[in-house]
Design a protein around this motif. Structure first.
Motif, short mmCIF file in Angstrom:
data_model
loop_
_atom_site.label_atom_id
_atom_site.label_comp_id
_atom_site.label_asym_id
_atom_site.label_seq_id
_atom_site.Cartn_x
_atom_site.Cartn_y
_atom_site.Cartn_z
N MET A 96 33.29 21.42 -6.59
CA MET A 96 32.23 21.78 -5.66
C MET A 96 32.34 20.99 -4.36
O MET A 96 32.07 21.52 -3.28
N ALA A 97 32.77 19.74 -4.46
CA ALA A 97 32.93 18.94 -3.24
C ALA A 97 34.01 19.55 -2.34
O ALA A 97 33.84 19.62 -1.11
N LEU A 98 35.09 20.02 -2.96
CA LEU A 98 36.15 20.65 -2.17
C LEU A 98 35.62 21.90 -1.47
O LEU A 98 35.93 22.15 -0.31
N VAL A 99 34.80 22.67 -2.20
CA VAL A 99 34.22 23.89 -1.61
C VAL A 99 33.30 23.54 -0.45
O VAL A 99 33.39 24.12 0.64
N LEU A 100 32.42 22.55 -0.68
CA LEU A 100 31.46 22.20 0.38
C LEU A 100 32.13 21.51 1.56
O LEU A 100 31.56 21.42 2.64
N HIS A 101 33.34 21.00 1.32
CA HIS A 101 34.08 20.38 2.42
C HIS A 101 34.62 21.44 3.39
O HIS A 101 34.88 21.16 4.55
N GLN A 102 34.77 22.67 2.86
CA GLN A 102 35.22 23.77 3.71
C GLN A 102 34.09 24.22 4.64
O GLN A 102 32.93 23.88 4.41
N ASN A 103 34.49 25.01 5.59
CA ASN A 103 33.50 25.48 6.54
C ASN A 103 32.82 26.74 6.04
O ASN A 103 33.04 27.83 6.56
N ILE A 104 31.95 26.62 5.01
CA ILE A 104 31.33 27.83 4.48
C ILE A 104 30.03 28.11 5.21
O ILE A 104 29.48 27.25 5.89
N TRP A 105 29.52 29.34 5.00
CA TRP A 105 28.27 29.73 5.67
C TRP A 105 27.10 28.88 5.16
O TRP A 105 27.03 28.57 3.99
N PHE A 106 26.19 28.56 5.99
CA PHE A 106 24.96 27.81 5.63
C PHE A 106 25.27 26.58 4.79
O PHE A 106 24.78 26.41 3.69
N ARG A 107 26.15 25.76 5.34
CA ARG A 107 26.64 24.64 4.55
C ARG A 107 25.54 23.67 4.14
O ARG A 107 25.51 23.18 3.03
N SER A 108 24.60 23.40 5.05
CA SER A 108 23.60 22.38 4.68
C SER A 108 22.62 22.93 3.65
O SER A 108 22.16 22.19 2.78
N LEU A 109 22.35 24.25 3.73
CA LEU A 109 21.52 24.85 2.69
C LEU A 109 22.24 24.76 1.35
O LEU A 109 21.64 24.42 0.32
#
Lengths: 299, 276
Positions: A96-109
């Motif tokens: 999950m950390a690797l995923v959140l490290h990417q530039n995904i939509w609505f990252r802070s949400l």
């Protein structure tokens, strides 16, 4: 560090320092050190909880405990729970950390949603999961049956090995955000040139993960694994509230036995002996962890 | 084509996982606003067909929930104030002063930070009973310091280490006393750290279960965790909507923190837990 205080000013500062730490030391002595010592002392007695009547039995509690199969089965349960939930937490956490490290939509949400289970009360987590697991009206059974994975409602908490698996899964769900945040913070400090160099050398995404990311995460992972191992080992609330140690003591871990001995079976001395034995095992983890942080200069 | 599709695949995958993780929380919210009759419908409705807040009303007017809530607020506030004050002074001493035994104290803080509650609970129970304090909120404040103080100290230590020495010395050169420099220079610098330590301590106390279970046995002093759990155990017919409403209400302080102060939580993570 330099040598100890010499000049009058430094001596005065040292006294001020002692004054400032005094409340901490007093509280520690009263609510931690004294109880710890009396737990050791208590474990040498037979105590009947309701009347607090006690008699000296020496090491008999420990002899009885080690001779009973209960200690070893509780230890095995604790280790199975710890190893199972810890592995899942680490794997899911890194993923999950690797995923959140990417530039995904609505990252802070996304980060808030992931972080939430870690901060809610265990009581809330357990109530919600008990409802999700409900055999007749639970959503999980409904979804599994609809998907054709099973055609009978599954009894998640009342039979084995389901109960242990469910507890491990809920534990992983509740605590993996800790790993996510810790790993994510470290990921953000890995220098980009390392990846570029690997890319120039022709490394694909998977090779880059194993050759660059993982070695860089090594130190932080060691710390996380030690901390989480200690915390999972001593977990009481989650398991107690989900299964109460059942069915028939098959998810009964060491902390749960301590509680039951003291407050359900009314044998405080025996419970103290269990607690001390558990502490002895945990001490191994703790010493390794403290050594590790001390090497890093954190202590 | 690959450049365009890559991010979409990633996002779909990422959000499917994130929503799966968050699903139980969503389900808690949905269940709490469904009428009892809709709860046992098969197949279950994903969104409530009829929205109702009767369970919240029921919770607030016909159960002890508000008493528990008040107890929890008082308990967590008092614990937080006590612990953060002591820990701030203690951390200042541990980081900025030199005296014999300082290193062993720091070691002890870390040791107690990792200590299991079940080891302390038996002697603590005996101690508080013999002091005549059982069944009071005060007994829980005492018990909660056993885990909250080491935790807060551990956090504050690393926040304190992040405040540069020079500031303090500059103030003292200008004629401030040591404590004067602490109040004027260090405390403002430390404020974000204090806030995040206070938040962590508050949440930790808010969520505590074991001590509350053992030390308090009357509704007057019961905090939310054991109080709400009792509603599950003591009811003959489990009212899931009511329990889900209670769970939502119990998470309200947390939701507020998440909405407005989340950066302090992440900061606390970085400082305390995984400084390695």
């Amino acid at each position: 560090m330099t040598t100890l205080t010499q000049t009058p000013l430094e001596r005065r500062y040292a006294r001020l320092g002692l004054l400032l730490i005094a409340p901490t030391v007093l509280i520690f002595c009263a609510v931690i050190i004294y109880p710890l010592v009396s737990a050791l002392y208590l474990s040498l007695f037979k105590v009947f909880t309701p009347t607090l009547e006690s008699s000296w039995v020496g090491l008999a509690n420990y002899r009885e405990l080690l001779a009973s199969g209960m200690f070893w089965s509780a230890l095995v349960n604790t280790l199975v729970w710890t190893a199972g939930t810890l592995t899942l937490q680490i794997v899911l956490g890194i993923g999950m950390a690797l995923v959140l490290h990417q530039n995904i939509w609505f990252r802070s949400l996304a980060r808030s949603l992931i972080l939430f289970p870690y901060f809610i009360s265990t009581v809330v987590a357990v109530l919600v999961w008990k409802w999700v697991f409900n055999d007749l009206y639970g959503i999980l059974n409904h979804l599994l049956m609809q998907a054709g994975i099973t055609n009978m409602p599954v009894d998640y908490l009342g039979s084995m090995p389901n109960a242990m698996i469910s507890v491990i899964l809920v534990g992983a769900w509740k605590y993996f955000p800790f790993v996510v945040i810790a790993v994510l913070a470290r990921l953000q400090t890995i220098p980009e040139p390392l990846y570029e160099a690997a890319r120039i050398d022709g490394a694909g995404p998977i090779a880059r993960f194993f050759d660059v990311t993982l070695p860089q995460l090594r130190d932080v992972l060691v710390v996380i694994i030690m901390l989480r191992a200690i915390w999972d080992f001593k977990e009481f609330d989650l398991i107690w509230l989900l299964t109460g140690g059942g069915p028939s003591s098959s998810t009964e871990t060491l902390p749960i036995v301590v509680y039951r001995q003291a407050f359900a079976l009314n044998q405080m001395g025996m419970a103290a002996a269990w607690a001390v034995s558990m502490m002895a095992i945990l001490l191994v983890f703790m010493i390794v962890y403290i050594r590790k942080t001390r090497d890093k200069g954190a202590v | 084509m690959r450049k365009f599709l890559g991010p979409i695949v990633l996002n779909v995958f990422a959000w499917t996982t994130i929503l799966a993780v968050a699903f139980p929380l969503f389900w808690m919210l949905v269940t709490s606003v469904k009428p009892q009759s809709e709860l046992f419908r098969r197949p279950p409705t994903m969104m409530p067909e009829v929205w109702t807040f009767e369970h919240y009303w029921h919770l607030l007017t016909q159960t002890n929930f508000l008493v528990y809530f008040r107890n929890s607020v008082m308990l967590s506030t008092v614990t937080t104030l006590l612990v953060v004050t002591v820990a701030t002074l203690g951390a200042y001493s541990l980081v900025r002063f030199r005296y014999r035994g300082r290193e062993s104290l720091a070691f002890m803080v870390l040791f107690t930070y990792l200590l299991p509650s079940v080891v302390l609970i038996i002697p603590l129970y005996l101690m508080l009973v013999s002091l005549g304090l059982s069944n009071t909120l005060f007994s829980l404040v005492i018990a909660y310091t056993t885990f909250a103080l080491p935790y807060a100290l551990w956090l504050m230590r690393s926040f304190m280490a992040g405040v540069p020495d020079d500031l303090e010395y500059a103030a003292m050169v200008d004629g401030a006393s040591r404590m004067g420099a602490f109040v004027d220079v260090i405390l403002p610098q430390l404020l974000p750290g204090i806030i995040s330590t206070a938040l962590f301590t508050f949440i930790l106390s808010w969520n505590e279960y074991l001590y509350a279970l053992v030390l308090v046995n009357s509704d007057d002093a019961r905090p939310l965790t054991t109080g709400v759990m009792n509603m599950l155990i003591s009811s003959f017919n489990i009212e899931w909507s009511l329990l889900m409403a209670a769970s939502v209400m119990m998470s309200v302080p947390l939701i507020i923190v998440f909405a407005f102060l989340q950066s302090y939580l992440t900061r606390g993570f970085g400082a305390g837990a995984v400084k390695g």
